[in-house]
Each structure stands twice: as C-alpha cells, then as structure tokens.
Scaffold this motif. Structure first.
Motif, PDB file in Angstrom:
ATOM      1  N   PRO A  56       2.250  -1.392  -8.741  1.00  0.00           N
ATOM      2  CA  PRO A  56       2.906  -0.249  -9.380  1.00  0.00           C
ATOM      3  C   PRO A  56       2.322   1.105  -8.972  1.00  0.00           C
ATOM      4  O   PRO A  56       3.060   2.079  -8.837  1.00  0.00           O
ATOM      5  CB  PRO A  56       2.708  -0.487 -10.881  1.00  0.00           C
ATOM      6  CG  PRO A  56       2.361  -1.925 -11.007  1.00  0.00           C
ATOM      7  CD  PRO A  56       1.751  -2.357  -9.712  1.00  0.00           C
ATOM      8  N   GLU A  57       1.027   1.177  -8.758  1.00  0.00           N
ATOM      9  CA  GLU A  57       0.414   2.452  -8.379  1.00  0.00           C
ATOM     10  C   GLU A  57       0.841   2.878  -6.978  1.00  0.00           C
ATOM     11  O   GLU A  57       1.188   4.035  -6.751  1.00  0.00           O
ATOM     12  CB  GLU A  57      -1.107   2.359  -8.459  1.00  0.00           C
ATOM     13  CG  GLU A  57      -1.621   2.283  -9.874  1.00  0.00           C
ATOM     14  CD  GLU A  57      -3.139   2.215  -9.934  1.00  0.00           C
ATOM     15  OE1 GLU A  57      -3.804   2.680  -8.984  1.00  0.00           O
ATOM     16  OE2 GLU A  57      -3.644   1.696 -10.939  1.00  0.00           O
ATOM     17  N   ILE A  58       0.829   1.938  -6.039  1.00  0.00           N
ATOM     18  CA  ILE A  58       1.242   2.248  -4.665  1.00  0.00           C
ATOM     19  C   ILE A  58       2.722   2.581  -4.627  1.00  0.00           C
ATOM     20  O   ILE A  58       3.139   3.543  -3.986  1.00  0.00           O
ATOM     21  CB  ILE A  58       0.903   1.080  -3.716  1.00  0.00           C
ATOM     22  CG1 ILE A  58      -0.619   0.928  -3.599  1.00  0.00           C
ATOM     23  CG2 ILE A  58       1.535   1.304  -2.338  1.00  0.00           C
ATOM     24  CD1 ILE A  58      -1.061  -0.298  -2.829  1.00  0.00           C
ATOM     25  N   ASP A  59       3.528   1.782  -5.344  1.00  0.00           N
ATOM     26  CA  ASP A  59       4.967   2.044  -5.376  1.00  0.00           C
ATOM     27  C   ASP A  59       5.259   3.422  -5.959  1.00  0.00           C
ATOM     28  O   ASP A  59       6.137   4.139  -5.472  1.00  0.00           O
ATOM     29  CB  ASP A  59       5.699   0.957  -6.167  1.00  0.00           C
ATOM     30  CG  ASP A  59       5.716  -0.381  -5.442  1.00  0.00           C
ATOM     31  OD1 ASP A  59       5.434  -0.406  -4.221  1.00  0.00           O
ATOM     32  OD2 ASP A  59       5.999  -1.403  -6.097  1.00  0.00           O
ATOM     33  N   ALA A  60       4.518   3.834  -6.998  1.00  0.00           N
ATOM     34  CA  ALA A  60       4.717   5.156  -7.599  1.00  0.00           C
ATOM     35  C   ALA A  60       4.367   6.257  -6.600  1.00  0.00           C
ATOM     36  O   ALA A  60       5.077   7.269  -6.508  1.00  0.00           O
ATOM     37  CB  ALA A  60       3.876   5.295  -8.865  1.00  0.00           C
ATOM     38  N   ARG A  61       3.308   6.071  -5.838  1.00  0.00           N
ATOM     39  CA  ARG A  61       2.939   7.076  -4.823  1.00  0.00           C
ATOM     40  C   ARG A  61       4.013   7.150  -3.743  1.00  0.00           C
ATOM     41  O   ARG A  61       4.367   8.242  -3.278  1.00  0.00           O
ATOM     42  CB  ARG A  61       1.581   6.739  -4.212  1.00  0.00           C
ATOM     43  CG  ARG A  61       0.423   7.078  -5.137  1.00  0.00           C
ATOM     44  CD  ARG A  61      -0.917   7.087  -4.414  1.00  0.00           C
ATOM     45  NE  ARG A  61      -1.273   5.820  -3.824  1.00  0.00           N
ATOM     46  CZ  ARG A  61      -2.006   4.874  -4.405  1.00  0.00           C
ATOM     47  NH1 ARG A  61      -2.458   5.063  -5.626  1.00  0.00           N
ATOM     48  NH2 ARG A  61      -2.296   3.754  -3.773  1.00  0.00           N
ATOM     49  N   GLN A  62       4.537   5.998  -3.339  1.00  0.00           N
ATOM     50  CA  GLN A  62       5.593   5.996  -2.322  1.00  0.00           C
ATOM     51  C   GLN A  62       6.839   6.708  -2.833  1.00  0.00           C
ATOM     52  O   GLN A  62       7.478   7.466  -2.092  1.00  0.00           O
ATOM     53  CB  GLN A  62       5.939   4.555  -1.920  1.00  0.00           C
ATOM     54  CG  GLN A  62       4.877   3.890  -1.086  1.00  0.00           C
ATOM     55  CD  GLN A  62       5.205   2.445  -0.784  1.00  0.00           C
ATOM     56  OE1 GLN A  62       6.007   1.809  -1.459  1.00  0.00           O
ATOM     57  NE2 GLN A  62       4.575   1.910   0.243  1.00  0.00           N
ATOM     58  N   GLU A  63       7.188   6.477  -4.081  1.00  0.00           N
ATOM     59  CA  GLU A  63       8.344   7.155  -4.657  1.00  0.00           C
ATOM     60  C   GLU A  63       8.131   8.664  -4.685  1.00  0.00           C
ATOM     61  O   GLU A  63       9.048   9.437  -4.406  1.00  0.00           O
ATOM     62  CB  GLU A  63       8.625   6.630  -6.063  1.00  0.00           C
ATOM     63  CG  GLU A  63       9.220   5.237  -6.067  1.00  0.00           C
ATOM     64  CD  GLU A  63       9.396   4.670  -7.461  1.00  0.00           C
ATOM     65  OE1 GLU A  63       9.329   5.441  -8.451  1.00  0.00           O
ATOM     66  OE2 GLU A  63       9.601   3.448  -7.565  1.00  0.00           O
ATOM     67  N   ARG A  64       6.916   9.092  -5.004  1.00  0.00           N
ATOM     68  CA  ARG A  64       6.613  10.520  -5.026  1.00  0.00           C
ATOM     69  C   ARG A  64       6.747  11.124  -3.630  1.00  0.00           C
ATOM     70  O   ARG A  64       7.308  12.210  -3.458  1.00  0.00           O
ATOM     71  CB  ARG A  64       5.200  10.755  -5.578  1.00  0.00           C
ATOM     72  CG  ARG A  64       4.792  12.191  -5.586  1.00  0.00           C
ATOM     73  CD  ARG A  64       5.637  13.017  -6.542  1.00  0.00           C
ATOM     74  NE  ARG A  64       5.281  14.429  -6.393  1.00  0.00           N
ATOM     75  CZ  ARG A  64       6.150  15.413  -6.287  1.00  0.00           C
ATOM     76  NH1 ARG A  64       7.433  15.164  -6.369  1.00  0.00           N
ATOM     77  NH2 ARG A  64       5.752  16.647  -6.136  1.00  0.00           N
TER      78      ARG A  64
END
Length: 143
Positions: A56-64
C-alpha cells in the motif's frame, strides 16, 4: 546521425538503464526515462516494473507520482479522460443493445455476445441498436 550510430549509442544506454533501475528510487528512474534516449522496448520494460506492487505504501507513492505527471501534462490527462468517456459510452451502448434484444426475447449466442463485446465502434453499436428495435432475429439486428 546514421541508424547504425543511433543503435550503437542507444544499446549502452539500454544496458545502463536496466542496471541502474534496480539500484535507484522510482522517482530517479522516471526522471531517467524522461531525459535519456533509449529503445522503446527498454523504456516500456522499465515502466512495467512500476505496476501495482501490492504494498500500500509503494502503491500510494506511485499514485502520487501519476497525479503529478498528469497535472504537468494536461493534454495527456484530457486524452485519458476522453478515452474513458468513449469506453463508458461503448459499455452503455452494448448494455442498451442487450436490453433491447432481451426485451424483444431475441436470445444471444456466445458468438453474438463476443461480437457485441468486441465491437469498439460506437456508430456500429448504435446501428445495431436501431436495427434491434424491429429485427425478427439477432442476425438481422447485427447485420
């Protein structure tokens, strides 16, 4: 620069890009992809490495990162919006066509279903819909 010069110039960059992408953060690799000339194959390969990770943390950074890139490129954002709208209109046209055929008690075969699902032309789906209003059979509606 000749084609041979381009190939000899790009191949080492491709090798470097593959090597460094394992050793640098996502933002750095994206910047490299933006500024360094490399083969389409290599750039696509590197981009696909950034698909959903399940973390979830990596996915959130990618979305940003994606949000920032889209805000910096309004044309690309508009293109994606337009493609989404078209896909929505196609989905609705397919659903409407199926409702008309079901209401008229015209049963679809698996081939008919595949043909409707495979149609990506809105005008064709609308024509089929209009024909389905009075057609005596599914083949007549989908001609």
């Amino acid at each position: 620069m000749t084609r041979a010069d381009e190939v000899s110039f790009v191949q080492p960059l491709d090798q470097f890009a593959r090597w460094v992408s394992q050793r640098r953060p996502l933002e750095w690799v994206l910047s490299m992809l933006k500024y360094l000339p490399m083969s389409t194959t290599t750039s696509e390969e590197l981009l696909w490495r950034f698909a959903r990770t399940g973390d979830p943390e990596i996915d959130a950074r990618q979305e940003r990162i994606l949000e920032v890139l889209l805000s910096a490129n309004p044309r690309m954002k508009q293109r994606l919006v337009d493609e989404g709208r078209l896909e929505g209109r196609l989905d609705e046209a397919r659903a409407t066509l199926r409702r008309v055929l079901a209401h008229r008690q015209l049963a679809l075969t698996s081939e008919d279903e595949a043909r409707i699902d495979g149609c990506a032309d809105l005008a064709t789906l609308e024509r089929w819909h209009d024909q389905a209003l009075t057609a005596a059979s599914v083949p007549q509606a989908l001609r």
